[in-house]
Design an enzyme around this catalytic site. Structure first.
Site, mmCIF file in Angstrom:
data_model
loop_
_atom_site.group_PDB
_atom_site.id
_atom_site.type_symbol
_atom_site.label_atom_id
_atom_site.label_comp_id
_atom_site.label_asym_id
_atom_site.label_seq_id
_atom_site.Cartn_x
_atom_site.Cartn_y
_atom_site.Cartn_z
ATOM 1 N N HIS A 160 0.819 -1.220 0.000
ATOM 2 C CA HIS A 160 0.000 0.000 0.000
ATOM 3 C C HIS A 160 0.856 1.276 0.000
ATOM 4 O O HIS A 160 0.314 2.376 -0.144
ATOM 5 C CB HIS A 160 -0.925 0.045 1.221
ATOM 6 C CG HIS A 160 -2.009 -0.997 1.214
ATOM 7 N ND1 HIS A 160 -2.910 -1.126 0.179
ATOM 8 C CD2 HIS A 160 -2.343 -1.951 2.123
ATOM 9 C CE1 HIS A 160 -3.748 -2.125 0.451
ATOM 10 N NE2 HIS A 160 -3.424 -2.649 1.611
ATOM 11 N N HIS A 196 -6.500 -6.937 -0.361
ATOM 12 C CA HIS A 196 -6.654 -5.491 -0.561
ATOM 13 C C HIS A 196 -5.808 -5.051 -1.755
ATOM 14 O O HIS A 196 -4.659 -5.474 -1.887
ATOM 15 C CB HIS A 196 -6.223 -4.741 0.693
ATOM 16 C CG HIS A 196 -6.918 -5.217 1.943
ATOM 17 N ND1 HIS A 196 -6.330 -6.117 2.802
ATOM 18 C CD2 HIS A 196 -8.155 -4.959 2.421
ATOM 19 C CE1 HIS A 196 -7.187 -6.375 3.796
ATOM 20 N NE2 HIS A 196 -8.298 -5.689 3.580
ATOM 21 N N ASP A 283 -4.688 -12.727 3.212
ATOM 22 C CA ASP A 283 -5.896 -12.271 3.907
ATOM 23 C C ASP A 283 -7.174 -12.467 3.082
ATOM 24 O O ASP A 283 -8.248 -12.008 3.489
ATOM 25 C CB ASP A 283 -5.754 -10.817 4.389
ATOM 26 C CG ASP A 283 -5.118 -9.905 3.368
ATOM 27 O OD1 ASP A 283 -4.892 -10.335 2.212
ATOM 28 O OD2 ASP A 283 -4.843 -8.730 3.721
HETATM 29 ZN ZN ZN Z 1 -4.388 -6.940 2.914
#
Ligand code: ZN
Length: 340
Positions: A160, A196, A283
């Site tokens: 990220h 994500h 995840d």
């Molecule tokens: Zn993640």
């Protein structure tokens, strides 16, 4: 398989994060590293080692020099933070206006960070640098031809982290640092499996033709990081066509994931890279507390097997995975699949 460890990961040990104004226990903690390490040791077949000291980790090949300097300075400042008993530094204000500019230390936390999940602690800079050091050492092993498949066990994660902003528990983009080192030797394909979207990696390579970025993730309409990860983000300038986002609806399980994974692998094959990097978040597991997908533990071995068939020099870098009971087994299963 050689496993390169981040020697300083434990220096970054947040106890809490801010979610919608609520203070909640931190998900991204050193216990994640410990859980994965224990699973590797229990499984056997892995050689764990720390990278040698390196004064020349090429952080500024992917991050702005002023951002790197800010992180170093702010973490030093966190040492002297006297607010309550917490050493955590949080952003409170984020940039706005037509031409946002400031030199104020408090405001700069918002300038260089885009959420409230990503505190700065006294040891954050060292821990993040340790991850980049481990990733760059692993990249050197791959570049030298001495190894064909290396795993980097690190935290905090990196995918990220944008060129000039931290967020999503990430400070330095370890995958990007490795890719930037390998790219002069030949095209690099990055496949991000974290649930994500890997917005930081996309951001860093968005205009480059020599690095393909592919991400399979939960639909950002419903899942962090919300503002990126959509299919129409395909690159810009020379990088047009070298960014592929494959979002899946929340709740997706094995059947939908298999389809997206096949598309990701096909994109890599078309790109004909010299090196492959897998940003290994686990995840998307069914029991992850902040994921939202429904992959079972054994399926991660099948994912690894898919990548093995590419028969490419491969670097695997740890990203997310927050259920301490399963994160180690998911990682071991993936590594078994890619190595066997
Ligand atoms: Zn993640």
């Amino acid at each position: 398989m050689r496993v390169i460890l981040n020697p300083w990961q434990a220096d970054h040990a947040p106890t809490m994060e801010l979610d919608g104004g609520d203070i909640i226990p931190a998900y991204e903690t050193p216990s994640r590293f410990t859980a994965i390490r224990k699973a590797l040791e229990a499984a056997g077949g892995f050689t764990l080692e720390e990278p040698p000291p390196s004064p020349d980790v090429p952080l500024t090949a992917v991050h702005h020099a002023d951002y790197v300097a800010f992180l170093r300075q702010a973490c030093s400042q966190a040492q002297h933070n006297r607010r309550g008993s917490s050493p955590h530094l949080w952003p409170s204000v984020f940039p706005f206006g037509p031409n946002p500019q400031t030199h104020n230390a408090k405001a700069l936390r918002g300038r260089y960070c885009y959420d409230t999940y990503t505190p700065l602690l006294p040891g954050t800079f060292a821990a993040a640098l340790g991850g980049a050091t481990a990733a760059s050492y692993a990249a050197k092993l791959l570049a030298s031809g001495r190894e064909t498949c290396v795993y980097v066990l690190t935290r905090p994660p990196g995918h990220h982290a944008e060129a000039d902003r931290c967020g999503g528990y990430c400070y330095f983009n370890n995958v990007a640092v490795a890719a930037a080192m390998l790219a002069p030797l030949g095209p690099v394909a990055i496949v991000d499996l974290d649930v994500h979207h890997g917005n930081g990696t996309q951001h860093i390579f968005y205009d480059r033709a020599d690095v393909l970025t592919v991400s399979v993730h939960g639909d950002p309409h419903d899942l962090y990081p919300f503002f990126s990860g959509y299919p129409d983000e395909t690159g810009t300038g020379a990088g047009i066509g070298t960014n592929l986002n494959l979002p899946l609806p929340l709740g997706s399980g094995v059947p939908k994931y298999r389809v997206a994974l096949t598309q990701a692998i096909e994109a890599v094959v078309r790109f004909q890279p010299t090196f492959l990097i897998v940003a290994l978040g686990v995840d998307a597991h069914e029991a992850d507390p902040i994921g939202g997908m429904t992959l079972p533990t054994p399926f991660f071995e099948e994912i690894g097997t898919q990548f093995r068939q590419l028969q490419q020099p491969t670097l695997i870098v740890q990203e997310g995975g927050y259920n301490l009971d399963v994160v180690g087994d998911c990682v071991v299963n993936f590594l078994k699949g890619i190595a066997s």
